[in-house]
Write an enzyme that holds these catalytic residues in place. Structure first.
Site, short mmCIF file in Angstrom:
data_model
loop_
_atom_site.label_atom_id
_atom_site.label_comp_id
_atom_site.label_asym_id
_atom_site.label_seq_id
_atom_site.Cartn_x
_atom_site.Cartn_y
_atom_site.Cartn_z
N HIS A 146 6.37 -31.24 17.14
CA HIS A 146 7.05 -30.80 18.37
C HIS A 146 6.08 -30.79 19.55
O HIS A 146 6.47 -31.07 20.68
CB HIS A 146 7.64 -29.39 18.20
CG HIS A 146 8.92 -29.37 17.40
ND1 HIS A 146 9.86 -30.36 17.50
CD2 HIS A 146 9.42 -28.48 16.52
CE1 HIS A 146 10.87 -30.09 16.69
NE2 HIS A 146 10.62 -28.95 16.07
N HIS A 155 -1.69 -25.78 12.01
CA HIS A 155 -1.67 -24.31 11.94
C HIS A 155 -1.43 -23.80 10.52
O HIS A 155 -1.21 -22.61 10.33
CB HIS A 155 -0.60 -23.76 12.88
CG HIS A 155 0.78 -24.26 12.56
ND1 HIS A 155 1.21 -25.51 12.93
CD2 HIS A 155 1.80 -23.70 11.89
CE1 HIS A 155 2.42 -25.68 12.50
NE2 HIS A 155 2.82 -24.61 11.84
N SER A 163 6.40 -28.27 13.56
CA SER A 163 6.00 -27.70 14.86
C SER A 163 4.84 -28.47 15.49
O SER A 163 4.75 -28.56 16.71
CB SER A 163 5.59 -26.24 14.71
OG SER A 163 6.65 -25.52 14.14
N CYS A 197 2.19 -21.31 6.58
CA CYS A 197 3.41 -21.50 7.38
C CYS A 197 4.65 -21.69 6.51
O CYS A 197 5.36 -20.74 6.25
CB CYS A 197 3.27 -22.66 8.38
SG CYS A 197 4.73 -22.80 9.44
N CYS A 228 3.19 -29.73 9.64
CA CYS A 228 4.45 -28.99 9.88
C CYS A 228 5.19 -29.62 11.05
O CYS A 228 4.58 -30.20 11.94
CB CYS A 228 4.11 -27.53 10.18
SG CYS A 228 5.53 -26.53 10.65
N1 COD Z 1 24.04 -30.02 8.23
C1 COD Z 1 23.34 -29.92 7.07
N2 COD Z 1 22.06 -30.35 6.93
C2 COD Z 1 21.47 -30.89 8.00
C3 COD Z 1 22.15 -31.05 9.25
C4 COD Z 1 23.49 -30.59 9.34
N3 COD Z 1 24.20 -30.68 10.47
N4 COD Z 1 21.29 -31.62 10.12
C5 COD Z 1 20.13 -31.82 9.46
N5 COD Z 1 20.23 -31.38 8.19
C6 COD Z 1 19.21 -31.36 7.16
C7 COD Z 1 18.31 -32.57 7.11
O1 COD Z 1 18.88 -33.60 6.34
C8 COD Z 1 17.04 -32.01 6.45
O2 COD Z 1 17.05 -32.14 5.05
C9 COD Z 1 17.09 -30.51 6.78
O3 COD Z 1 18.33 -30.27 7.42
C10 COD Z 1 15.95 -30.05 7.73
O4 COD Z 1 14.79 -30.22 7.07
P1 COD Z 1 13.42 -30.73 7.74
O5 COD Z 1 12.63 -31.31 6.61
O6 COD Z 1 13.70 -31.55 8.94
O7 COD Z 1 12.78 -29.41 8.28
P2 COD Z 1 11.86 -28.28 7.59
O8 COD Z 1 12.37 -27.74 6.32
O9 COD Z 1 10.44 -28.72 7.64
O10 COD Z 1 12.13 -27.08 8.54
C11 COD Z 1 11.91 -27.15 9.84
C12 COD Z 1 12.88 -26.36 10.64
C13 COD Z 1 13.90 -27.32 11.19
C14 COD Z 1 13.58 -25.27 9.89
C15 COD Z 1 11.99 -25.83 11.75
O11 COD Z 1 12.76 -25.23 12.72
C16 COD Z 1 10.93 -24.89 11.23
O12 COD Z 1 9.89 -25.34 10.80
N6 COD Z 1 11.17 -23.60 11.24
C17 COD Z 1 10.23 -22.62 10.82
C18 COD Z 1 10.32 -21.48 11.75
C19 COD Z 1 9.04 -20.88 12.15
O13 COD Z 1 8.83 -19.72 11.95
N7 COD Z 1 8.17 -21.65 12.74
C20 COD Z 1 6.98 -21.14 13.27
C21 COD Z 1 5.78 -21.99 13.10
S1 COD Z 1 6.03 -23.54 12.54
ZN ZN Z 2 4.56 -24.42 10.94
#
Ligand code: COD
Ligand code: ZN
Length: 374
Positions: free
Chosen positions: A52, A68, A49, A174, A47
């Site tokens: 991070h 996790h 996180s 998650c 994930c």
């Molecule tokens: N406009 C549109 N799309 C965008 C922009 C923008 N300005 N910037 C980036 N993107 C796109 C990217 O191209 C990508 O496809 C997408 O946004 C983000 O996707 P990923 O693959 O980087 O991220 P994910 O889906 O794995 O999600 C991660 C989050 C960024 C949402 C992250 O904050 C998260 O994991 N949140 C979960 C919240 C939570 O409860 N976490 C607790 C334990 S992990």
């Molecule tokens: Zn997670």
């Protein structure tokens, strides 16, 4: 089991310091103390996180074992454990549920006081069960799953259906639960409604699945990267747009596309600008916007309060708003009943020893979810 009560020596991926790759080490895992559970990990997802922590944008002590999102089998239990027993298939819970604190007693809340989102890195008794090369190794988010064996507090683990496939349902620990819950539990998307989902990564795709299951009639996916559109459509988006194709903000584009804006909007990117544009995107009088993306550390938002004054609802959720021990087994049952499919989210399955490759896939944007198997 023969190992009960003894220290287990096994392989784990240790982060010794920030910005350094994982090191596969032999670690010692102490037996569980009272109200603790030792788990043999079967599969764990990678994930953002976890990344991070490696990069220092999520607080943690070092050295640490992160991870996790996993499924495992109980190896042994400490004194007084009643809810799981050796041999049970389980999911460790980064959002625990002690069932006693104020949030746990509130039917609509899920942020248990025992959650470790601030990087304490220890179990409830204030100590760790991991050592490596004579040094104490810290836990992460009540779970620590990038290891063959881990120890968790009883309030951070739940028994699930033994027949559930580990390499898939680890995502319920998650990513999937987070996005899906944001739609069906926190946003409470209604049948026939219109939804917009900002960000089409694993979390955004899970939000789309939730909106679809809730009966939304229009689900608009938004991403800068058009390569994400095909999968978004496959899991339930009815159309997809890229901010790159417009000179005006997406909130204005959506307003024109949907006759006075969508009913629900979701931010699954974690950027301040898209959080505000997602808020502007929902209908001004009754719309709901849910923040799912983790906000950048120590940043403030500036926005026009009129956006809320007119009647919008702005909320956020961790782990989709689910009460983990109550809801995760039910989500597993729903998966077994084919209510939703996790295959679309899993792009790579690698052996545990290839963990570093899994993080490279994450950082190059090539993977949605990589699952590591043991
Ligand atoms: N406009 C549109 N799309 C965008 C922009 C923008 N300005 N910037 C980036 N993107 C796109 C990217 O191209 C990508 O496809 C997408 O946004 C983000 O996707 P990923 O693959 O980087 O991220 P994910 O889906 O794995 O999600 C991660 C989050 C960024 C949402 C992250 O904050 C998260 O994991 N949140 C979960 C919240 C939570 O409860 N976490 C607790 C334990 S992990
Ligand atoms: Zn997670």
């Amino acid at each position: 089991m023969a190992t009960a009560g003894k220290v287990i020596k096994c392989k784990a991926a240790v982060l010794w310091e920030q910005n350094k790759p994982f090191s596969i080490e032999e670690v010692e895992v102490a037996p569980p103390k009272a109200k603790e559970v030792r788990i043999k990990i079967l599969a764990t997802g990678i994930c953002r996180s976890d990344d991070h922590v490696m990069k220092g944008t999520l607080a943690s002590k070092f050295p640490v074992i992160v991870g996790h999102e996993a499924v495992g089998v109980v190896e042994s239990i400490g004194e007084g454990v009643t809810t799981v027993k050796p041999g049970d298939k389980v999911i460790p819970l980064f959002a625990p549920q002690c069932r006693e604190c104020k949030s746990c007693r509130n039917p609509d809340a899920n942020l248990c006081i025992m959650s470790d989102f601030t990087g304490r890195g220890v179990l409830a008794d204030g100590t760790t069960r991991f050592t490596c090369r004579g040094k104490t190794v810290y836990h992460f988010a009540s779970t620590s799953t990038f290891t063959e064996y881990t120890v968790v507090d009883e309030f951070a683990v739940v028994k699930i259906d033994d027949a559930a496939p580990s390499e898939k349902i680890c995502l319920l620990g998650c990513a999937f639960s987070t996005g899906y819950g944001a739609a069906v539990k926190t946003g409470k998307v209604t049948p026939g409604s219109t939804c917009a989902v900002f960000g089409l990564g694993g979390v955004g795709l899970s939000v789309i699945m939730g909106c679809k299951l809730a009966g939304a009639s229009r689900i608009i996916g938004i991403d800068l990267n058009k390569d994400k559109f095909e999968k978004a459509m496959a899991v339930g988006a009815t159309e997809c747009i890229s901010p790159k194709d417009f000179t005006k903000p997406i909130s204005e584009v959506l307003s024109e596309m949907t006759e006075d804006s969508v009913d629900y909007s979701f931010e699954a990117i974690g950027h301040l600008e898209t959080m505000i544009d997602a808020l502007k995107s929902c209908q001004k009088n009754y719309g709901t916007c849910v923040l799912v993306g983790v906000p950048p550390p120590a940043k403030m938002l500036a926005y026009d309060p009129m956006l809320l004054f007119m009647g919008r609802t702005w909320k956020g959720c961790i782990f989709g708003g689910w009460k983990s021990r109550d809801h995760v087994p039910k989500l597993v049952t729903d998966f077994m009943a084919k209510k939703f499919d996790l295959d679309q989210l899993i792009t790579h399955v690698l052996p545990f020893k290839s963990i570093q490759e899994g993080f490279e896939l994450l950082n190059s944007g090539k993977s949605i979810r990589t699952v590591l198997t043991f």
